[in-house]
Design a protein around this motif. Structure first.
Motif, PDB file in Angstrom:
ATOM      1  N   PHE A  44      30.946 -10.529  19.924  1.00 58.91           N
ATOM      2  CA  PHE A  44      30.965  -9.135  20.349  1.00 58.91           C
ATOM      3  C   PHE A  44      30.797  -8.198  19.155  1.00 58.91           C
ATOM      4  O   PHE A  44      30.153  -7.154  19.254  1.00 58.91           O
ATOM      5  CB  PHE A  44      32.267  -8.818  21.091  1.00 58.91           C
ATOM      6  N   ALA A  45      31.398  -8.557  18.012  1.00 63.73           N
ATOM      7  CA  ALA A  45      31.245  -7.730  16.818  1.00 63.73           C
ATOM      8  C   ALA A  45      29.794  -7.689  16.367  1.00 63.73           C
ATOM      9  O   ALA A  45      29.266  -6.630  15.998  1.00 63.73           O
ATOM     10  CB  ALA A  45      32.130  -8.270  15.695  1.00 63.73           C
ATOM     11  N   PHE A  46      29.122  -8.827  16.397  1.00 64.82           N
ATOM     12  CA  PHE A  46      27.717  -8.900  15.970  1.00 64.82           C
ATOM     13  C   PHE A  46      26.842  -7.984  16.819  1.00 64.82           C
ATOM     14  O   PHE A  46      26.094  -7.158  16.301  1.00 64.82           O
ATOM     15  CB  PHE A  46      27.227 -10.356  16.070  1.00 64.82           C
ATOM     16  N   ILE A  47      26.953  -8.110  18.144  1.00 62.84           N
ATOM     17  CA  ILE A  47      26.096  -7.287  19.000  1.00 62.84           C
ATOM     18  C   ILE A  47      26.545  -5.830  18.997  1.00 62.84           C
ATOM     19  O   ILE A  47      25.729  -4.924  19.209  1.00 62.84           O
ATOM     20  CB  ILE A  47      26.040  -7.825  20.446  1.00 62.84           C
ATOM     21  N   GLY A  48      27.835  -5.582  18.725  1.00 60.06           N
ATOM     22  CA  GLY A  48      28.309  -4.206  18.665  1.00 60.06           C
ATOM     23  C   GLY A  48      27.674  -3.448  17.517  1.00 60.06           C
ATOM     24  O   GLY A  48      27.301  -2.278  17.653  1.00 60.06           O
ATOM     25  N   VAL A  49      27.560  -4.097  16.365  1.00 64.52           N
ATOM     26  CA  VAL A  49      26.930  -3.451  15.210  1.00 64.52           C
ATOM     27  C   VAL A  49      25.440  -3.244  15.464  1.00 64.52           C
ATOM     28  O   VAL A  49      24.885  -2.186  15.158  1.00 64.52           O
ATOM     29  CB  VAL A  49      27.158  -4.283  13.937  1.00 64.52           C
ATOM     30  N   ILE A  50      24.776  -4.245  16.037  1.00 66.83           N
ATOM     31  CA  ILE A  50      23.348  -4.105  16.351  1.00 66.83           C
ATOM     32  C   ILE A  50      23.141  -2.977  17.351  1.00 66.83           C
ATOM     33  O   ILE A  50      22.223  -2.160  17.226  1.00 66.83           O
ATOM     34  CB  ILE A  50      22.788  -5.425  16.919  1.00 66.83           C
ATOM     35  N   ALA A  51      24.009  -2.896  18.371  1.00 65.68           N
ATOM     36  CA  ALA A  51      23.894  -1.837  19.372  1.00 65.68           C
ATOM     37  C   ALA A  51      24.068  -0.468  18.752  1.00 65.68           C
ATOM     38  O   ALA A  51      23.460   0.512  19.193  1.00 65.68           O
ATOM     39  CB  ALA A  51      24.929  -2.042  20.479  1.00 65.68           C
ATOM     40  N   GLY A  52      24.919  -0.377  17.712  1.00 61.37           N
ATOM     41  CA  GLY A  52      25.157   0.888  17.047  1.00 61.37           C
ATOM     42  C   GLY A  52      24.092   1.253  16.035  1.00 61.37           C
ATOM     43  O   GLY A  52      24.214   2.259  15.353  1.00 61.37           O
ATOM     44  N   GLY A  53      23.022   0.460  15.928  1.00 57.46           N
ATOM     45  CA  GLY A  53      21.945   0.758  14.997  1.00 57.46           C
ATOM     46  C   GLY A  53      22.141   0.144  13.631  1.00 57.46           C
ATOM     47  O   GLY A  53      21.400   0.456  12.704  1.00 57.46           O
ATOM     48  N   GLY A  54      23.154  -0.711  13.461  1.00 59.46           N
ATOM     49  CA  GLY A  54      23.399  -1.335  12.169  1.00 59.46           C
ATOM     50  C   GLY A  54      22.394  -2.423  11.854  1.00 59.46           C
ATOM     51  O   GLY A  54      21.648  -2.893  12.716  1.00 59.46           O
ATOM     52  N   THR A  55      22.381  -2.840  10.614  1.00 65.25           N
ATOM     53  CA  THR A  55      21.465  -3.878  10.164  1.00 65.25           C
ATOM     54  C   THR A  55      22.002  -5.269  10.519  1.00 65.25           C
ATOM     55  O   THR A  55      23.176  -5.431  10.852  1.00 65.25           O
ATOM     56  CB  THR A  55      21.277  -3.798   8.646  1.00 65.25           C
ATOM     57  N   GLY A  56      21.131  -6.260  10.375  1.00 66.85           N
ATOM     58  CA  GLY A  56      21.572  -7.633  10.587  1.00 66.85           C
ATOM     59  C   GLY A  56      22.641  -8.038   9.594  1.00 66.85           C
ATOM     60  O   GLY A  56      23.564  -8.786   9.929  1.00 66.85           O
ATOM     61  N   ALA A  57      22.527  -7.537   8.359  1.00 66.02           N
ATOM     62  CA  ALA A  57      23.533  -7.850   7.341  1.00 66.02           C
ATOM     63  C   ALA A  57      24.894  -7.276   7.725  1.00 66.02           C
ATOM     64  O   ALA A  57      25.932  -7.925   7.539  1.00 66.02           O
ATOM     65  CB  ALA A  57      23.094  -7.296   5.982  1.00 66.02           C
ATOM     66  N   ALA A  58      24.904  -6.049   8.253  1.00 68.29           N
ATOM     67  CA  ALA A  58      26.164  -5.448   8.682  1.00 68.29           C
ATOM     68  C   ALA A  58      26.765  -6.224   9.851  1.00 68.29           C
ATOM     69  O   ALA A  58      27.978  -6.422   9.923  1.00 68.29           O
ATOM     70  CB  ALA A  58      25.943  -3.988   9.081  1.00 68.29           C
ATOM     71  N   ALA A  59      25.905  -6.670  10.781  1.00 66.95           N
ATOM     72  CA  ALA A  59      26.381  -7.459  11.922  1.00 66.95           C
ATOM     73  C   ALA A  59      26.968  -8.786  11.440  1.00 66.95           C
ATOM     74  O   ALA A  59      28.009  -9.238  11.935  1.00 66.95           O
ATOM     75  CB  ALA A  59      25.235  -7.710  12.896  1.00 66.95           C
ATOM     76  N   TRP A  60      26.312  -9.406  10.477  1.00 68.41           N
ATOM     77  CA  TRP A  60      26.828 -10.659   9.905  1.00 68.41           C
ATOM     78  C   TRP A  60      28.185 -10.435   9.254  1.00 68.41           C
ATOM     79  O   TRP A  60      29.117 -11.229   9.438  1.00 68.41           O
ATOM     80  CB  TRP A  60      25.837 -11.196   8.873  1.00 68.41           C
ATOM     81  N   GLY A  61      28.333  -9.338   8.496  1.00 71.36           N
ATOM     82  CA  GLY A  61      29.599  -9.054   7.839  1.00 71.36           C
ATOM     83  C   GLY A  61      30.728  -8.846   8.827  1.00 71.36           C
ATOM     84  O   GLY A  61      31.840  -9.358   8.649  1.00 71.36           O
ATOM     85  N   ALA A  62      30.444  -8.095   9.895  1.00 71.09           N
ATOM     86  CA  ALA A  62      31.476  -7.842  10.909  1.00 71.09           C
ATOM     87  C   ALA A  62      31.892  -9.133  11.598  1.00 71.09           C
ATOM     88  O   ALA A  62      33.082  -9.400  11.791  1.00 71.09           O
ATOM     89  CB  ALA A  62      30.953  -6.838  11.934  1.00 71.09           C
ATOM     90  N   ALA A  63      30.901  -9.941  11.990  1.00 78.28           N
ATOM     91  CA  ALA A  63      31.200 -11.196  12.678  1.00 78.28           C
ATOM     92  C   ALA A  63      31.980 -12.147  11.775  1.00 78.28           C
ATOM     93  O   ALA A  63      32.903 -12.841  12.222  1.00 78.28           O
ATOM     94  CB  ALA A  63      29.903 -11.849  13.143  1.00 78.28           C
ATOM     95  N   THR A  64      31.608 -12.187  10.504  1.00 72.17           N
ATOM     96  CA  THR A  64      32.279 -13.094   9.564  1.00 72.17           C
ATOM     97  C   THR A  64      33.726 -12.700   9.345  1.00 72.17           C
ATOM     98  O   THR A  64      34.624 -13.562   9.325  1.00 72.17           O
ATOM     99  CB  THR A  64      31.521 -13.105   8.226  1.00 72.17           C
ATOM    100  N   MET A  65      33.999 -11.404   9.185  1.00 68.53           N
ATOM    101  CA  MET A  65      35.378 -10.968   8.977  1.00 68.53           C
ATOM    102  C   MET A  65      36.258 -11.300  10.175  1.00 68.53           C
ATOM    103  O   MET A  65      37.407 -11.719  10.019  1.00 68.53           O
ATOM    104  CB  MET A  65      35.406  -9.470   8.684  1.00 68.53           C
TER     105      MET A  65
END
Length: 324
Positions: A44-65
């Motif tokens: 959910f964190a990964f797709i949440g960042v992508i939905a908010g216009g974030g980059t793949g790197a930001a989505a990876w960081g959120a999911a990893t944390m």
């Protein structure tokens, strides 16, 4: 117990699949996240960042944390079940909240083994099945806003955050996460709260967070696929580390407390990001109604899937009433 948890949790995959596709992932990318990453909060964190216009790197960081806690679960399961080295890779993949909770709640060793495998394998099978169902349904819906799916995302993140807001330190951390998100909406790429799409050059023509991307446009779809695979590999490495690292490393109170604080703060940020942001702007709209309805439902102890559905319904009705 494990079977009941499998059915109840697996059905949440419908909401993940639908939200993933409306966030811009293809059906197979959504299914790959469930099959390879297999840790609901991180997905959910990964797709949440992508939905908010974030980059793949930001989505990876959120999911990893958010996935750090799975390493702690791995340490607990290893100490409890004493698995052979050959089983560790498979056990790592199905080490999630539900399998850990089911195993550790039993007193007899045989029941601990049965609980872990029943919950882990059962949730895996049903979660992936219902992810596919949700993704196919979401792909056929068209504009997600008319169905209130952006409101469903707000409700989903609040539902993930709610049970973690029990102790005073957790509530404080959640508040910091929201405060941080409000005042840092324009930070550089790589932070989970960044809303700039790759290639965005300024404030003109900011893309809305729930605009469906065209998966046939080559470059971005390929890069997103790469980040799906990278994030999934990172999630597995974290799980595996819990089984391989010395217990003295992951069993430190500081490590456990830090993992909890990071989880709460990140979920709070993602909840606010998906409720009041559009691109790099704060845009209060019908999603606020979804958040309020979801909070009431959670206070009344409604199941997660009901909270998500109520969030979608609230946003859809709000827009029918004239809200943006």
């Amino acid at each position: 117990m494990g079977l009941a948890i499998s059915v109840a949790t697996g059905m949440y995959g419908i909401s993940f699949g639908a939200l993933a596709v409306t966030a811009g992932l293809t059906v197979w990318q959504a299914c790959a996240l469930s099959a390879l990453m297999f840790t609901g909060g991180s997905q959910f964190a990964f797709i949440g960042v992508i939905a908010g216009g974030g980059t793949g790197a930001a989505a990876w960081g959120a999911a990893t944390m958010l996935g750090i806690r799975n390493g702690i679960y791995g340490m607990q399961i290893k100490a409890l079940l004493r698995p052979s080295s050959r089983r560790i890779p498979l056990m790592a993949q199905i080490t999630i909240d539900e399998s850990n909770a089911t195993a550790t709640s039993q007193d007899i060793l045989a029941e601990q083994h049965r609980g872990f495998w029943t919950a882990g394998v059962g949730v895996y099978v049903l979660w992936n099945l219902f992810t596919l169902v949700g993704a196919l349904a979401g792909d056929a819906m068209g504009d997600p806003k008319q169905w209130g799916l952006d409101g469903a995302a707000c409700a989903a993140f609040l539902g993930l955050l709610w049970p973690r807001l029990k102790s005073r330190p957790d509530r404080h951390c959640g508040g910091l996460g929201g405060h941080h998100r409000d005042h840092d909406s324009d930070r550089a790429a790589g932070h989970p709260g960044d809303h700039r799409r790759p290639g965005h050059r300024g404030g003109v023509g900011v893309a809305t967070p729930w605009r469906r991307r065209n998966p046939r446009r080559g470059g971005h779809a390929v890069s997103l696929t790469a980040w799906v695979l990278i994030a999934s590999a990172s999630a597995f490495v974290i799980k595996l580390a819990g089984y391989l690292l010395p217990r003295s490393v992951l069993d430190r109170p500081q490590v456990i407390a830090l993992a909890k604080m990071m989880t709460v703060g990140l979920l709070a940020s993602l909840t606010i990001m998906n409720t009041v942001s559009s691109g790099q702007r704060l845009t209060p709209d019908a999603r606020l109604v979804s958040l309020l309805v979801a909070a009431i439902a959670l206070k009344l102890r409604a199941p997660f899937i009901v909270v998500v559905l109520l969030g979608a319904l609230a946003a859809a009705l709000g827009r029918l009433a004239g809200l943006p």
